[in-house]
Design a protein around this motif. Sequence first.
Motif, PDB file in Angstrom:
ATOM      1  N   LEU A  10       0.828  -1.207   0.000  1.00 11.73           N
ATOM      2  CA  LEU A  10       0.000   0.000   0.000  1.00 11.73           C
ATOM      3  C   LEU A  10       0.862   1.257   0.000  1.00 11.73           C
ATOM      4  O   LEU A  10       0.552   2.234  -0.669  1.00 11.73           O
ATOM      5  N   LYS A  11       1.973   1.210   0.747  1.00 12.17           N
ATOM      6  CA  LYS A  11       2.880   2.361   0.760  1.00 12.17           C
ATOM      7  C   LYS A  11       3.434   2.611  -0.639  1.00 12.17           C
ATOM      8  O   LYS A  11       3.515   3.750  -1.101  1.00 12.17           O
ATOM      9  N   TRP A  12       3.817   1.504  -1.302  1.00 13.91           N
ATOM     10  CA  TRP A  12       4.362   1.634  -2.665  1.00 13.91           C
ATOM     11  C   TRP A  12       3.320   2.256  -3.584  1.00 13.91           C
ATOM     12  O   TRP A  12       3.593   3.187  -4.322  1.00 13.91           O
ATOM     13  N   MET A  13       2.094   1.708  -3.503  1.00 18.69           N
ATOM     14  CA  MET A  13       1.009   2.209  -4.332  1.00 18.69           C
ATOM     15  C   MET A  13       0.756   3.698  -4.057  1.00 18.69           C
ATOM     16  O   MET A  13       0.591   4.490  -4.980  1.00 18.69           O
ATOM     17  N   GLY A  14       0.744   4.053  -2.757  1.00 18.15           N
ATOM     18  CA  GLY A  14       0.520   5.447  -2.391  1.00 18.15           C
ATOM     19  C   GLY A  14       1.575   6.361  -2.985  1.00 18.15           C
ATOM     20  O   GLY A  14       1.278   7.422  -3.539  1.00 18.15           O
ATOM     21  N   ASN A  15       2.831   5.921  -2.925  1.00 20.90           N
ATOM     22  CA  ASN A  15       3.909   6.715  -3.500  1.00 20.90           C
ATOM     23  C   ASN A  15       3.769   6.851  -5.010  1.00 20.90           C
ATOM     24  O   ASN A  15       3.992   7.923  -5.569  1.00 20.90           O
ATOM     25  N   LEU A  53       1.079   6.764  -6.760  1.00 21.08           N
ATOM     26  CA  LEU A  53      -0.011   7.691  -7.088  1.00 21.08           C
ATOM     27  C   LEU A  53       0.452   9.143  -6.952  1.00 21.08           C
ATOM     28  O   LEU A  53      -0.101  10.038  -7.578  1.00 21.08           O
ATOM     29  N   GLN A  54       1.485   9.361  -6.127  1.00 19.59           N
ATOM     30  CA  GLN A  54       2.027  10.717  -6.024  1.00 19.59           C
ATOM     31  C   GLN A  54       3.198  10.920  -6.973  1.00 19.59           C
ATOM     32  O   GLN A  54       3.943  11.895  -6.862  1.00 19.59           O
ATOM     33  N   GLY A  55       3.397   9.971  -7.878  1.00 16.72           N
ATOM     34  CA  GLY A  55       4.440  10.123  -8.886  1.00 16.72           C
ATOM     35  C   GLY A  55       5.813   9.668  -8.425  1.00 16.72           C
ATOM     36  O   GLY A  55       6.816   9.917  -9.083  1.00 16.72           O
ATOM     37  N   ASN A  56       5.890   9.000  -7.277  1.00 16.15           N
ATOM     38  CA  ASN A  56       7.184   8.554  -6.772  1.00 16.15           C
ATOM     39  C   ASN A  56       7.300   7.042  -6.914  1.00 16.15           C
ATOM     40  O   ASN A  56       6.639   6.290  -6.213  1.00 16.15           O
ATOM     41  N   PHE A  57       8.157   6.580  -7.838  1.00 19.42           N
ATOM     42  CA  PHE A  57       8.292   5.154  -8.106  1.00 19.42           C
ATOM     43  C   PHE A  57       9.390   4.511  -7.269  1.00 19.42           C
ATOM     44  O   PHE A  57       9.710   3.352  -7.466  1.00 19.42           O
ATOM     45  N   GLY A  58      10.025   5.275  -6.376  1.00 16.61           N
ATOM     46  CA  GLY A  58      11.085   4.702  -5.563  1.00 16.61           C
ATOM     47  C   GLY A  58      12.460   4.963  -6.158  1.00 16.61           C
ATOM     48  O   GLY A  58      12.602   5.701  -7.141  1.00 16.61           O
ATOM     49  N   PHE A  59      13.469   4.342  -5.550  1.00 16.79           N
ATOM     50  CA  PHE A  59      14.849   4.594  -5.958  1.00 16.79           C
ATOM     51  C   PHE A  59      15.550   3.273  -6.268  1.00 16.79           C
ATOM     52  O   PHE A  59      15.412   2.309  -5.533  1.00 16.79           O
ATOM     53  N   SER A  60      16.260   3.227  -7.394  1.00 17.22           N
ATOM     54  CA  SER A  60      17.003   2.025  -7.730  1.00 17.22           C
ATOM     55  C   SER A  60      18.426   2.157  -7.226  1.00 17.22           C
ATOM     56  O   SER A  60      19.188   3.002  -7.702  1.00 17.22           O
ATOM     57  N   PHE A  61      18.795   1.310  -6.243  1.00 15.94           N
ATOM     58  CA  PHE A  61      20.155   1.382  -5.716  1.00 15.94           C
ATOM     59  C   PHE A  61      21.148   0.761  -6.680  1.00 15.94           C
ATOM     60  O   PHE A  61      22.322   1.086  -6.667  1.00 15.94           O
ATOM     61  N   VAL A  62      20.659  -0.156  -7.527  1.00 14.73           N
ATOM     62  CA  VAL A  62      21.556  -0.804  -8.484  1.00 14.73           C
ATOM     63  C   VAL A  62      21.989   0.191  -9.547  1.00 14.73           C
ATOM     64  O   VAL A  62      23.166   0.313  -9.864  1.00 14.73           O
ATOM     65  N   GLU A  63      21.030   0.927 -10.111  1.00 13.66           N
ATOM     66  CA  GLU A  63      21.345   1.866 -11.186  1.00 13.66           C
ATOM     67  C   GLU A  63      21.752   3.239 -10.629  1.00 13.66           C
ATOM     68  O   GLU A  63      22.359   4.043 -11.334  1.00 13.66           O
ATOM     69  N   GLY A  64      21.368   3.515  -9.377  1.00  7.35           N
ATOM     70  CA  GLY A  64      21.723   4.789  -8.769  1.00  7.35           C
ATOM     71  C   GLY A  64      20.877   5.971  -9.222  1.00  7.35           C
ATOM     72  O   GLY A  64      21.341   7.108  -9.230  1.00  7.35           O
ATOM     73  N   TYR A  65      19.651   5.703  -9.650  1.00  8.59           N
ATOM     74  CA  TYR A  65      18.754   6.765 -10.096  1.00  8.59           C
ATOM     75  C   TYR A  65      17.357   6.540  -9.538  1.00  8.59           C
ATOM     76  O   TYR A  65      16.993   5.406  -9.233  1.00  8.59           O
ATOM     77  N   PRO A  66      16.559   7.609  -9.437  1.00  6.15           N
ATOM     78  CA  PRO A  66      15.149   7.389  -9.103  1.00  6.15           C
ATOM     79  C   PRO A  66      14.464   6.593 -10.216  1.00  6.15           C
ATOM     80  O   PRO A  66      14.745   6.823 -11.394  1.00  6.15           O
ATOM     81  N   VAL A  67      13.593   5.641  -9.829  1.00  4.88           N
ATOM     82  CA  VAL A  67      13.004   4.732 -10.810  1.00  4.88           C
ATOM     83  C   VAL A  67      12.168   5.487 -11.854  1.00  4.88           C
ATOM     84  O   VAL A  67      12.246   5.211 -13.047  1.00  4.88           O
ATOM     85  N   GLY A  68      11.392   6.469 -11.384  1.00  3.77           N
ATOM     86  CA  GLY A  68      10.538   7.213 -12.308  1.00  3.77           C
ATOM     87  C   GLY A  68      11.345   7.869 -13.418  1.00  3.77           C
ATOM     88  O   GLY A  68      11.006   7.753 -14.602  1.00  3.77           O
ATOM     89  N   GLU A  69      12.444   8.506 -13.019  1.00  4.71           N
ATOM     90  CA  GLU A  69      13.318   9.172 -13.986  1.00  4.71           C
ATOM     91  C   GLU A  69      13.859   8.169 -15.004  1.00  4.71           C
ATOM     92  O   GLU A  69      13.843   8.411 -16.213  1.00  4.71           O
ATOM     93  N   LEU A  70      14.359   7.022 -14.461  1.00  3.90           N
ATOM     94  CA  LEU A  70      14.915   5.974 -15.322  1.00  3.90           C
ATOM     95  C   LEU A  70      13.894   5.469 -16.329  1.00  3.90           C
ATOM     96  O   LEU A  70      14.173   5.367 -17.524  1.00  3.90           O
ATOM     97  N   LEU A  71      12.697   5.151 -15.813  1.00  5.13           N
ATOM     98  CA  LEU A  71      11.668   4.586 -16.692  1.00  5.13           C
ATOM     99  C   LEU A  71      11.340   5.560 -17.816  1.00  5.13           C
ATOM    100  O   LEU A  71      11.225   5.171 -18.974  1.00  5.13           O
ATOM    101  N   TRP A  72      11.195   6.839 -17.476  1.00  2.00           N
ATOM    102  CA  TRP A  72      10.841   7.837 -18.476  1.00  2.00           C
ATOM    103  C   TRP A  72      11.920   7.941 -19.538  1.00  2.00           C
ATOM    104  O   TRP A  72      11.650   7.933 -20.746  1.00  2.00           O
ATOM    105  N   GLU A  73      13.198   7.996 -19.063  1.00  2.26           N
ATOM    106  CA  GLU A  73      14.341   8.096 -19.965  1.00  2.26           C
ATOM    107  C   GLU A  73      14.372   6.902 -20.944  1.00  2.26           C
ATOM    108  O   GLU A  73      14.485   7.067 -22.152  1.00  2.26           O
TER     109      GLU A  73
END
Lengths: 302, 319
Positions: free
Chosen positions: B70-75, B77-97
């Motif tokens: 639910l926390k993930w879903m809530g985030n 919905l606010q446009g925050n997909f979390g952070f990828s520690f492997v790639e070192g970027y926010p997930v939303g930014e990465l996905l869009w790119e």
Amino acid sequence: MTMKTSTETKQLTTYQDKKIESPLKLALRRFLQHRLAVVSAFVLVAIFVLCFGAPLFTSYDPIGMDLAVRNQAPGGAYIFGTDTLGRDIFTRTLYAGRISLMVGMAAAAISIGLGIILGAIAGYFGKIPDMVVSRITDVMMTFPPLIIMMTVAAFVGPGLMNVILIIGGLRWPATTRLVRGQFLSLKNYEFVHATHALGLPDRMIITRHILPNTLAPLMANITFAVSAAILSEAGLSFLGIGVPLPTPTWGNMMENARNLIILQNQPWIWMPSAAFTLTTILCINFIGDGLRDAFDPQQLFN
Amino acid sequence: MGRYILRRLLINIPILIVITILVFVMIEITPGDMADYFMSEETIAYMTEADIIALRERLGLNDPPPIRYLKWMGNVLQGNFGFSFVEGYPVGELLWERLKNSGVLMGAGLLVAVILGIPLGVFTALKQYSLADFFLTGLSFIGLSMPAFISGIIGMYVFAVRLRWVPAGGMRTPMVNTFANLLHHLVLPASILAIMHGAQFMRYQRFSMLEVLNADYVVTATAKGMRRRIVVARHALRNALIPVVTMIGLTISQFVAGAVFIETIFGWPGMGRLYYRAVISRDYPIIMGANLVIAAFVLFANLITDITYALIDPRVRYE
């Protein structure tokens, strides 16, 4: 066009002579007229003989390495050369074929089995079972299959059995749809009503009376399921999440080509398995094409 | 129509939720979690029990699974997909790119496939059983049977390694940001995609064209003495295109997943390669986010296809 007319007249004379062929004989005769399919069948048999009779054609060990003869170019004692660990490529290609063909057939058997069972249940019983099965098929058929397979494969880990189960367990929706459609139309035929009137149990009606009638359209589907399964295994192994080394498969032999140095300097390492895979897939698809034409009732009376 | 679209959009929401839950459950039941990424053989020697607990607390791993979902879903919905520690970027930014990069590759491939496939399909249908038809249909059969990883490595070997016409991978030469450079990198992978899908469109177009050419109304038009060209272009082609449009729509829906094989072989920084790497390195935030994006795109593309279908074929009406 000319070919069609000649078959037509032949057909007419057979009917006049009252020598009516059994449907299977008719299909076989029509299949044999499809030259490309017949040639493909012979080539495919040759590939099977080569792979499953591998010890007859080569005396090398597919897994044991011989570092003294690393990276040999084709020719001499090693007709296709050797790989980076000194293993004979020809031997590995044949043994790899065993695994690739077996995985393909086993996975296809699972997916077709599941497809027939679920399709029969959905088509015959309708209502809630149909709704559940159809919704699952819809969702599974819209989602890119490779994405699902990659995800599951990476989570359950590599392994021969896992690969078979993953491909078999995810490839059934196409068969299910086909069988369901067949059952939907067949269950309204009079011979099915007759079986109801005779009080046969559902299981008998499904397996003895309706299912045999779906076999003709299923034939082509079965061959395409085998080629799709072979390609899925090759694809997963190519990505390094399929059958793990040292067991050779065509897919993980082609994986070597992802290394730019091998791609460039030792093409003999990956080319034979690519050629074998491609030939096998083409043959199976041509055979499937031939079977579809042979069993197509519309073309019979056109 | 408006009501139909709205209903379809609403039906898609629970499907998306179910898909993300399935992915989440799969991640849950496999051993290991995000904290493993910070605990290697070396680091574990310096970590105390308290450190590990603090780390898990910081990553939010101590909550029960449903709360975490639910926390993930809530985030999200606010446009925050979390952070990828492997790639070192926010997930939303990465996905869009990566989505944009895949779009360039796929868009180019699909465009060429349509430009090639449809006219060739019409041509072979008009010249059925001619030598040209036999040759082109045979080629398309090979194009269809050829898996992407084989055409990918062969294409790379011939055109990049041996002939050296194009670079052997990547999307741009580092520090060079010109359109010509991008095009140079694009031409080979896009051509391979174009041939694969073009072969498919061609076969489909040929088949549907042949069916329409035998229809009664085409025979009538010809019998009236109408010129062949007008019969083909005005009467036959328009109807024959309808099933092909659906086919193209279905292909687009698969495109967002990226051409996994072509992108990994050519080192193209798109969705397919990103997802492959995420799956290999168990990069959970990306796996969750990418699945949501892919599923949403597939469902949306299917909806658009159905709407287009109704727009171009007046016989189709959605209630």
